[in-house]
Design an enzyme around this catalytic site. Structure first.
Site, PDB file in Angstrom:
ATOM      1  N   HIS A 236       0.852  -1.214   0.000  1.00 25.70           N
ATOM      2  CA  HIS A 236       0.000   0.000   0.000  1.00 25.70           C
ATOM      3  C   HIS A 236       0.880   1.254   0.000  1.00 25.70           C
ATOM      4  O   HIS A 236       0.658   2.198  -0.775  1.00 25.70           O
ATOM      5  CB  HIS A 236      -0.875  -0.031   1.276  1.00 25.70           C
ATOM      6  N   GLU A 240       1.484   3.754  -3.479  1.00 25.86           N
ATOM      7  CA  GLU A 240       1.130   5.190  -3.420  1.00 25.86           C
ATOM      8  C   GLU A 240       2.327   6.048  -3.807  1.00 25.86           C
ATOM      9  O   GLU A 240       2.231   6.974  -4.627  1.00 25.86           O
ATOM     10  CB  GLU A 240       0.649   5.526  -2.000  1.00 25.86           C
ATOM     11  N   LYS A 243       3.091   5.832  -7.552  1.00 25.61           N
ATOM     12  CA  LYS A 243       2.115   6.588  -8.362  1.00 25.61           C
ATOM     13  C   LYS A 243       2.441   8.082  -8.326  1.00 25.61           C
ATOM     14  O   LYS A 243       2.486   8.745  -9.355  1.00 25.61           O
ATOM     15  CB  LYS A 243       0.682   6.361  -7.844  1.00 25.61           C
ATOM     16  N   ASN A 244       2.713   8.589  -7.128  1.00 21.93           N
ATOM     17  CA  ASN A 244       2.990  10.021  -7.004  1.00 21.93           C
ATOM     18  C   ASN A 244       4.305  10.396  -7.693  1.00 21.93           C
ATOM     19  O   ASN A 244       4.405  11.417  -8.358  1.00 21.93           O
ATOM     20  CB  ASN A 244       3.063  10.420  -5.528  1.00 21.93           C
TER      21      ASN A 244
HETATM   22  N1  LIG Z   1       4.540  10.959  -2.438  1.00 20.60           N
HETATM   23  C1  LIG Z   1       5.182  11.477  -3.225  1.00 20.60           C
HETATM   24  C2  LIG Z   1       5.976  12.165  -4.202  1.00 20.60           C
HETATM   25  C3  LIG Z   1       7.089  11.638  -4.816  1.00 20.60           C
HETATM   26  N2  LIG Z   1       7.570  12.572  -5.669  1.00 20.60           N
HETATM   27  C4  LIG Z   1       6.772  13.669  -5.637  1.00 20.60           C
HETATM   28  N3  LIG Z   1       6.878  14.818  -6.347  1.00 20.60           N
HETATM   29  C5  LIG Z   1       5.960  15.790  -6.135  1.00 20.60           C
HETATM   30  C6  LIG Z   1       4.927  15.654  -5.230  1.00 20.60           C
HETATM   31  C7  LIG Z   1       4.813  14.475  -4.487  1.00 20.60           C
HETATM   32  C8  LIG Z   1       5.750  13.460  -4.709  1.00 20.60           C
END
Ligand SMILES: N#Cc1c[nH]c2ncccc12
Length: 393
Positions: A236, A240, A243-244
């Site tokens: 999990h 996440e 993805k970010n």
């Molecule tokens: N979680 C996470 C992140 C991993 N890299 C990022 N860059 C800009 C904003 C958030 C992120």
């Protein structure tokens, strides 16, 4: 149940945190453990429910009156009452034990949508009354504790139902949802592949990844880095973060087909297993980095409902705050360190020893209660624009 002396009695007990080592002991030889687990849970579950229900009762009235929040509160009250029916049951009555496990499954199902429903309640409050910064601070404090409590209650229920329920036999080496030999690299690869699939579908592009492992305790160790952990929790968190990170890289390099790759390092130290994920996605300014963990900031505007009114299409963006709770649940952590204009490093810290991986649980006491009563402290540091010509408040 609030003015019920039985409720007050259970709320007066502190929750008892279990370590991953303790959780594994419940999974030992069969029968003796079901009885022990039952006797532990019929006390501990109502204690944990009552402790967090005390805090639900302290929420600002206008939030408590939101239909979604009132519904969540009613689920907790009903589940608390149902578990109390086993208070004086005979632990040697096998039919009762079977019935108890079935009741836990029904309770877990009742609470399936608590996260979305609470998020909906926050949106209802935002739309109806607006939310000042004081209320936002209280909501942030409450939701961290409320979701951590929920993670812990679901962990207790999952372990009992997996070990003693009529569920399909899970991986015979696992103890409930715990893998005593969790290969961290495998979870990193799984979560990367699944995040990459979504990224490719949405952006028609996705960054590659380079993963390095380092076993500091046994140099030249070729073996995989393994530890006692809950793979679904680790998945999990990683899913996440991937993805970010992928979204940041793709959106920061809109024209490039050749995207800078992600770098992941897995290091096993003397105490910690640390997973570092580095991206070149342009980073986040310091002024905004805290917002990523704010439930309010990440509460999407009224989510688009699909035609048949089913679950919202857009998620609520609670992924990062919840991932940090999963990392902290067994005394680890999740930290973002960003270089604006270049990229972000995400650090997942996990306890290597199961004896040290203790649950981190919210405890209802005067400190917690004060958080809901007093106004937030007046800052004892200067704020921009407040000069000598302004009288001190
Ligand atoms: N979680 C996470 C992140 C991993 N890299 C990022 N860059 C800009 C904003 C958030 C992120």
């Amino acid at each position: 149940v609030e003015f019920d002396p039985v409720f007050e009695r259970y709320a007066s007990f502190n929750p008892s945190p279990l370590s991953l080592e303790k959780f594994m002991e419940f999974g030992g030889s069969q029968n003796a453990c079901e009885r022990t687990s039952f006797e532990f849970l019929r006390k501990e579950l109502p204690v944990r429910l009552a402790n967090i229900m005390k805090e639900i009762n302290l929420l600002p009235d206008n939030l408590l009156q939101m239909p979604s929040v009132a519904m969540v509160q009613s689920w907790y009250q009903l589940s608390f009452k149902e578990i109390l029916t086993y208070e004086n049951a005979d632990p040697d009555d096998n039919e009762m034990l079977e019935n108890f496990t079935e009741r836990l499954v029904k309770i877990r199902n009742r609470h399936t949508n608590v996260v979305e429903t609470m998020a909906q309640g926050v949106i209802e409050l935002k739309d109806s009354h607006g939310i000042d910064s004081n209320t936002e601070t209280r909501i942030q404090y409450f939701l961290d504790r409320f979701y951590m409590s929920r993670i812990s209650i679901r962990m207790l229920i999952n372990q009992h139902t997996l070990l003693f329920g009529s569920q399909l036999a899970q991986n015979n080496r696992h103890i409930g949802c715990i893998d005593p030999n969790c290969a961290v690299l495998d979870v990193v690869k799984d979560s990367y592949e699944n995040a990459k699939f979504l990224c490719d579908q949405y952006y028609l592009n996705a960054p590659e990844v380079e993963i390095k492992t380092h076993n500091a305790t046994v140099p030249d160790q070729k073996e995989d880095i393994r530890m006692v952990y809950v793979p679904s929790h680790l998945y999990h968190i990683l899913f996440e973060l991937f993805k970010n990170a992928m979204r940041a890289v793709v959106e920061y390099h809109p024209e490039d087909m050749e995207l800078p790759k992600l770098n992941v390092g897995i290091t096993k130290g003397d105490e910690d297993v640390t997973i570092k994920m580095s991206d070149q996605g342009g980073g986040i300014p310091r002024s905004k980095s805290d917002l990523l963990f704010h439930y309010m900031y990440s509460t999407a505007p009224q989510p688009m409902r699909s035609e048949n009114g089913s679950a919202p299409l857009a998620g609520y963006g609670y992924g990062l705050p919840l991932s940090r709770l999963y990392a902290r649940y067994f005394h680890g952590d999740l930290i973002l360190s960003s270089v604006e204009g270049f990229g972000t490093d995400a650090f997942i810290y996990l306890k290597l020893f199961p004896s040290e991986a203790n649950e981190l649980l919210p405890v209802y006491n005067t400190t917690a209660s004060r958080m809901y009563h007093t106004d937030t402290l007046i800052s004892d540091w200067s704020s921009p624009g407040a000069g000598t010509n302004m009288s001190r408040s």
